[in-house]
Design a protein around this motif. Structure first.
Motif, short mmCIF file in Angstrom:
data_model
loop_
_atom_site.label_atom_id
_atom_site.label_comp_id
_atom_site.label_asym_id
_atom_site.label_seq_id
_atom_site.Cartn_x
_atom_site.Cartn_y
_atom_site.Cartn_z
N CYS A 177 -4.37 5.57 -7.25
CA CYS A 177 -3.45 4.62 -6.62
C CYS A 177 -3.96 3.22 -6.90
O CYS A 177 -5.15 2.95 -6.72
CB CYS A 177 -3.38 4.85 -5.13
SG CYS A 177 -2.78 6.46 -4.71
N ILE A 178 -3.08 2.35 -7.31
CA ILE A 178 -3.45 0.98 -7.61
C ILE A 178 -2.54 0.07 -6.80
O ILE A 178 -1.31 0.23 -6.84
CB ILE A 178 -3.32 0.68 -9.10
CG1 ILE A 178 -4.26 1.57 -9.88
CG2 ILE A 178 -3.64 -0.77 -9.40
CD1 ILE A 178 -3.93 1.64 -11.32
N GLU A 179 -3.15 -0.84 -6.08
CA GLU A 179 -2.37 -1.79 -5.31
C GLU A 179 -2.57 -3.16 -5.95
O GLU A 179 -3.70 -3.56 -6.21
CB GLU A 179 -2.88 -1.79 -3.87
CG GLU A 179 -1.92 -2.36 -2.88
CD GLU A 179 -2.53 -2.35 -1.51
OE1 GLU A 179 -3.22 -1.39 -1.17
OE2 GLU A 179 -2.32 -3.34 -0.79
N THR A 180 -1.48 -3.85 -6.23
CA THR A 180 -1.59 -5.14 -6.93
C THR A 180 -0.86 -6.21 -6.14
O THR A 180 -0.12 -5.93 -5.21
CB THR A 180 -0.96 -5.07 -8.32
OG1 THR A 180 0.44 -4.93 -8.14
CG2 THR A 180 -1.48 -3.91 -9.12
N SER A 219 0.85 -1.18 0.00
CA SER A 219 0.00 0.00 0.00
C SER A 219 0.89 1.24 0.00
O SER A 219 1.82 1.35 0.80
CB SER A 219 -0.93 -0.05 1.21
OG SER A 219 -0.51 0.84 2.18
N ALA A 220 0.64 2.13 -0.95
CA ALA A 220 1.49 3.31 -1.13
C ALA A 220 1.33 4.23 0.07
O ALA A 220 0.22 4.46 0.53
CB ALA A 220 1.10 4.04 -2.41
N GLU A 221 2.47 4.74 0.56
CA GLU A 221 2.39 5.57 1.76
C GLU A 221 2.29 7.04 1.37
O GLU A 221 2.90 7.90 1.99
CB GLU A 221 3.62 5.33 2.64
CG GLU A 221 3.60 3.96 3.27
CD GLU A 221 4.95 3.53 3.79
OE1 GLU A 221 5.96 3.91 3.18
OE2 GLU A 221 4.99 2.85 4.81
N LEU A 222 1.55 7.32 0.33
CA LEU A 222 1.42 8.70 -0.12
C LEU A 222 0.49 9.46 0.81
O LEU A 222 -0.44 8.89 1.38
CB LEU A 222 0.84 8.72 -1.54
CG LEU A 222 1.73 8.09 -2.59
CD1 LEU A 222 1.00 8.05 -3.91
CD2 LEU A 222 3.00 8.87 -2.72
#
Lengths: 477, 263
Positions: free
Chosen positions: B105-108, B85-88
């Motif tokens: 945001c795309i989580e794969t 998960s991007a920590e943006l």
């Protein structure tokens, strides 16, 4: 109205005028004719009656989403949780009768805890409203005749012969002899009416769903063949959608295999669409998910969710040129990503105003972004990267409430060359007891190597009630 | 006969050079630093892949400081693909000028990271993709993505962790450029009344390790994208008032007065 039963014509339905003249349903037609010589009768048409009842049942959806049939001439509606929409149960029943009368029906409406009790109450008298408060259906049912229960004619006549005329007579008797004498059906009817046993309704589904089924000449199993079938079905579905002015939000593609098992794939779209190429690509991407094994013999394509084409979230009528042409989110691409296997989540970020920064954003589904709140009001810089779980660091500071001078992270010492702060954040004392009086002092620091980090100290460094005084690393600028 | 053969050869060469593609006129994304843009002939090329090496997780911010202004220039929405998960942070990105409406945001799964990236880069829709994953793409995988971006004109950015000791970035690279951006000490500004100097404008040390058809280079870049002081000085100082000093601890004037009294 009359119908043939047991080799003789019987009156099955009467008009109010005939009712006033003393005719009742169940009377032999010959007797009725002798009572009223100029009686006008028509033979019952079961088919037309069923069609009319279906019509009425799909009309009844305005009341609640769960209407059901009570053949031949009744309707159920499960109004649990619906009454407040019409201003209470009594007002709702009035409205139902009023609307039915406006359609030309004379009716009797009853509302109680169980469907079977409501049925008995409604059928015990014509043209009236009966509202039973919760838990009191027993008292309401007791004076009713046994014929109010859905029992066979034979049982009813033998009950009458035994002198059991009302439901209270039945309810008082021991159950075992009753079951032995009349079979289980009598007790089941009684229990359902009194709410001792739940009776499921077979809810009516209005047939407005677009669904196409194709039986294939011979079983198919190759991806190309499945793609051909999809290519044949999708244009038809899109044509039907367009004719209704609607777009699909969700499609179900069911493949019945030779062995009778079903392979199902489901695709969703981010906005209603009736675009053939777009839907074909979405379904085509899912073909590897289908395991045809010995072959597929029947396919069904169903639009399981549809919406009017032009509706949806408001889009501005005159979007600025750049946004519309270049930067607008491509709905087709978003659909492909949402339906793709292997994708965990597709979301956009929206800032929220909360006390602690780790709660400061929410994930929202694409194309749902409102105009961002005015973040220029924010006095302090925020990092681009933020850890949801702050990392504990060992900090050396000159004063307990002063600026940090150096910190240790993963056994590595970073000396701080410049710092900006403190930015004091107060906990949401109105939410939980722990955050009452909680304080965090945030510092934006730059180390001697140029790293820009966001550190915070729990507490103001002077008072224990405000926090422990431990330091954490929460973000990277 | 000969002209026919020559025409066929020309056609073959053109296909090899991939000049017949619709997006062959390459556009550039300016980085905002004139020295870099001059060296690269206008900026980073669209329709290609760019590789950003992050030597330390704490240095991610430096790469973002370089990358975010470039993303702002690009056409099409930005897709941030990551396998964790991007920590943006939405507030920070908003302050950096990234419009959150066009950031998806795309989580794969880790296994599907590159195939999702290919789907985005290949598609007919305009898009910029940032691929942030731990997986080191092989040459074959990058060439596959290269074909995708060449066909569509979209641009991809790899943002991957490559510690300096393990991966110095000298290995062959199929991306158009490869960068290693680390932070560089800025010149802190001292303001009256503050215990510590404030950080000055951000400074980056950007190393262009590899560039297709060009020379590697190295710059020290000053990010002067915002005003030196974000708000008026009095507001700034009001929020950073020094803690009340305990009595007897060196306010200068008082010390001077004591000294004078002593003499």
């Amino acid at each position: 109205m009359h119908a043939l039963a047991h080799n003789r014509h019987t009156v099955t339905g009467v008009s109010p005028a005939a009712l006033a003249a003393g005719l009742t349903p169940g009377l032999p037609l010959a007797q009725a004719r002798s009572l009223v010589p100029d009686l006008l009768t028509a033979e019952e048409d079961a088919e037309a009656q069923r069609a009319a009842l279906t019509d009425l049942c799909s009309w009844l959806i305005w009341l609640s989403p769960l209407p059901a049939f009570d053949v031949p001439d009744g309707l159920y509606s499960d109004t649990t949780g619906c009454a407040h929409l019409y201003g209470g149960e009594a007002a709702m029943l009035d409205l139902v009768r009023e609307r039915l009368q406006a359609r030309g029906h004379s009716c009797s409406v009853a509302l109680s805890d169980t469907a079977a009790a409501s049925r008995a109450l409604a059928r015990s008298g014509i043209d009236r409203i009966c509202l039973v408060p919760p838990g009191q259906q027993k008292q309401a049912l007791h004076p009713l005749p046994c014929s109010a229960l859905p029992l066979p004619e034979k049982t009813l006549s033998s009950l009458t012969r035994l002198g059991l005329t009302t439901i209270s007579d039945l309810a008082d008797l021991p159950r075992a002899p009753l079951a032995k004498r009349f079979g289980a059906q009598l007790l089941t009817c009684l229990d359902e009416a009194l709410g001792r046993q739940a009776s499921p309704l077979s809810v009516f589904q209005p047939a407005d769903r677009i669904s196409l089924t194709r039986s294939l000449v011979e079983p198919i199993s190759t991806p190309d063949a499945i793609a051909t079938v999809i290519a044949a079905l999708v244009p038809v579905v899109c044509e039907k959608l367009t004719a209704r002015g609607e777009g699909a939000r969700q499609l179900d593609f069911l493949c019945v295999r030779v062995d009778g098992s079903i392979q199902a794939i489901r695709v969703g779209t981010s906005d209603p669409t009736a675009d053939v190429t777009r839907l074909m690509r979405l379904l085509g991407d899912q073909i590897p998910q289908i395991a045809p094994e010995f072959g597929i013999e029947t396919v069904t394509l169903t639009v399981s969710a549809n919406e009017p084409l032009e509706a949806g979230p408001e889009r501005s009528v005159l979007p600025d040129a750049v946004a519309s042409s270049e930067r607008a989110l491509p709905a087709t691409l978003i659909d492909r990503l949402l339906n793709r296997p292997g994708v965990v989540s597709v979301h956009q970020l929206a800032p929220r105003f909360t006390a602690w920064p780790e709660d400061g954003q929410s994930r929202i589904s694409p194309d749902d972004v409102a105009e961002p709140a005015d973040a220029s009001q924010m006095l302090w810089a925020r990092p681009n990267i933020l850890f949801d779980l702050p990392v504990r660091v060992q900090v050396t500071a000159l004063l307990p409430d002063g600026a940090p001078r150096q910190f240790v992270l993963k056994r590595q010492t970073h000396r701080i060359a410049a710092a900006d702060g403190p930015e004091r954040l107060l906990g949401e004392w109105w939410q939980t007891a722990e955050s009452y009086g909680a304080i965090r002092d945030y510092w934006q620091v730059e180390t001697t190597t140029g790293l820009r980090l966001w550190l915070f100290r729990k507490g103001d460094g002077a008072h224990d009630w405000s926090g422990s005084g431990a330091w954490f690393l929460q973000g990277i600028f | 006969m000969t002209t026919d053969a020559v025409a066929r050869l020309r056609e073959q060469v053109r296909r090899l050079e991939r000049r017949s593609l619709p997006h062959s006129h390459t556009d550039t994304l300016p980085t905002g630093h004139s020295a870099v843009d001059d060296h690269l002939g206008g900026g980073l090329k669209t329709g290609s892949l760019h590789d950003f090496l992050i030597s330390d997780p704490l240095e991610t911010g430096a790469s973002l400081a370089m990358l975010l202004p470039i993303l702002k220039e690009g056409r099409g929405p930005v897709f941030w693909i990551s396998d964790t998960s991007a920590e943006l942070n939405a507030c920070g990105l908003h302050q950096s000028g990234v419009s959150l409406e066009y950031l998806v945001c795309i989580e794969t799964d880790p296994a599907n990271l590159l195939s999702v990236a290919e789907d985005i880069l290949r598609g007919p829709e305009r898009a910029l993709a940032v691929i942030a994953g731990r997986h080191v793409p092989t040459l074959k995988e990058i060439r596959r993505l290269n074909l995708a971006v060449e066909a569509s004109g979209n641009t991809g950015f790899f943002l991957r962790s490559a510690p300096l000791a393990q991966a110095p970035g000298k290995d062959p690279c199929a991306c158009a450029t490869r960068w290693r951006v680390v932070s560089h000490p800025s010149s802190p500004k001292t303001l009256p009344g503050l215990a510590m100097p404030r950080p000055g404008s951000r400074r980056l040390s950007a190393a262009l390790l590899r560039v297709r058809g060009g020379r590697p280079a190295h710059w020290i870049l000053d990010c002067t994208d915002h005003a030196p002081l974000s708000r008026s000085l009095d507001a700034l100082l009001a929020h950073r008032a020094p803690p009340a000093l305990p009595p007897g601890r060196l306010p200068d004037r008082q010390a001077a007065r004591c000294a004078r009294a002593g003499t």
